[in-house]
Motif scaffolding. Structure first.
Motif, PDB file in Angstrom:
ATOM      1  N   ILE A 135      34.759  53.010  46.338  1.00  0.00           N
ATOM      2  CA  ILE A 135      35.005  52.759  44.919  1.00  0.00           C
ATOM      3  C   ILE A 135      35.453  51.313  44.718  1.00  0.00           C
ATOM      4  O   ILE A 135      36.426  50.861  45.314  1.00  0.00           O
ATOM      5  N   VAL A 136      34.724  50.606  43.879  1.00  0.00           N
ATOM      6  CA  VAL A 136      35.042  49.200  43.583  1.00  0.00           C
ATOM      7  C   VAL A 136      36.157  49.135  42.542  1.00  0.00           C
ATOM      8  O   VAL A 136      36.172  49.919  41.596  1.00  0.00           O
ATOM      9  N   GLN A 137      37.074  48.207  42.721  1.00  0.00           N
ATOM     10  CA  GLN A 137      38.096  47.938  41.710  1.00  0.00           C
ATOM     11  C   GLN A 137      37.752  46.597  41.061  1.00  0.00           C
ATOM     12  O   GLN A 137      38.064  45.530  41.583  1.00  0.00           O
ATOM     13  N   ASN A 138      37.071  46.659  39.927  1.00  0.00           N
ATOM     14  CA  ASN A 138      36.681  45.432  39.225  1.00  0.00           C
ATOM     15  C   ASN A 138      37.887  44.759  38.573  1.00  0.00           C
ATOM     16  O   ASN A 138      38.676  45.420  37.902  1.00  0.00           O
ATOM     17  N   PRO A 139      38.009  43.444  38.687  1.00  0.00           N
ATOM     18  CA  PRO A 139      39.106  42.750  38.006  1.00  0.00           C
ATOM     19  C   PRO A 139      38.888  42.651  36.491  1.00  0.00           C
ATOM     20  O   PRO A 139      39.840  42.463  35.738  1.00  0.00           O
TER      21      PRO A 139
END
Length: 263
Positions: A68-72
């Motif tokens: 799971i990517v944590q986008n800024p």
């Protein structure tokens, strides 16, 4: 721009309580010889990656490796960099999935050689040379999905409109948490032109929420048809990535199996 695509951070934690994913049946376990076993999930604006909890649980029970990517949410370039970082950690081909604004992110980052297929979850899919904002042109405004912009240019979904616009099929208690845990997005990201459109060379699937108030339905259908996606429709709000984890997971599984069969 008072209509926007996105998800919710809090929506996220609420996900576990809100709609636990149904356990995958033993028949759903992916075969050992299936070539695509990696999935990367990209969240949209006003949220973080924890909203994918139900989808994550469902897919991992089937045997997928899920990241799971944590986008800024500070710029398209920053979100693409975060997604590329996750893709580079994969040990094989990947199904790349994006919700809402995350669709723009996977469209740009999906040219990565590890990406074998794309899944758009009520998501945006601009072409190369287009901006995200352009996708709304010619379609009815999403009057119930209202964005409030701060002095420094970051956007939040209006608290008063949050339930109606984002998650009308979520309990009041969980909506309150989602609303108050929003991650704002730099609104300038919607005006950034894409350099690439991965859907032009990668097979695509789309899950469309038929009660999505963040977009005109005609807009969602137009985008999915333009990219020649295999379309699944489900009765849900814009928060379908949380409230319909089994439908979303099934579509990802179908994509992985379809692309694996061609290898």
């Amino acid at each position: 721009m008072t209509r926007k695509t996105t998800t919710t951070v809090a929506a996220i934690a609420a996900a576990a309580t809100l709609t636990a994913a149904l356990p995958a049946k033993s028949a759903d376990t992916i075969p050992q010889d299936q070539s695509i076993r990696n999935v990367v999930l990209v969240h949209g604006a006003f949220a973080d990656g924890s909203g994918w909890k139900g989808v994550y649980d469902n897919l991992t029970k089937r045997g997928y490796r899920v990241t799971i990517v944590q986008n800024p949410l500070t710029s398209l370039a920053d979100d693409v960099a975060a997604t590329t970082r996750a893709l580079e950690r994969q040990d094989g081909p990947v199904i790349l999935v994006g919700h809402s604004w995350g669709g723009t992110v996977i469209t740009e980052s999906g040219i990565n050689q590890k990406v074998a297929g794309l899944v758009y979850v009520s998501a945006l899919s601009p072409d190369a040379g287009e901006t995200t904002a352009q996708q709304y042109e010619g379609f009815a405004p999403a009057s119930e999905f209202v964005i409030e912009t701060t002095k420094d240019g970051f956007g939040y979904v209006s608290p008063e409109k949050f339930k109606a616009g984002f998650a009308h099929d979520v309990s009041d208690a969980d909506v309150a948490f989602m609303r108050d845990a929003q991650v704002p997005i730099n609104m300038s990201a919607f005006g950034t032109k894409l350099e690439h459109a991965a859907w032009r060379t990668k097979p695509s699937w789309a899950v469309i929420a038929t009660e999505d108030k963040a977009f005109d339905q005609a807009m969602l259908i137009h985008m999915a048809e333009r990219i020649k996606a295999t379309i699944t429709k489900v009765s849900a709000s814009h928060a379908l990535f949380m409230t319909q984890p089994e439908v979303v997971a099934d579509t990802i599984d179908q994509a992985a199996k379809a692309v694996s069969a061609k290898k």
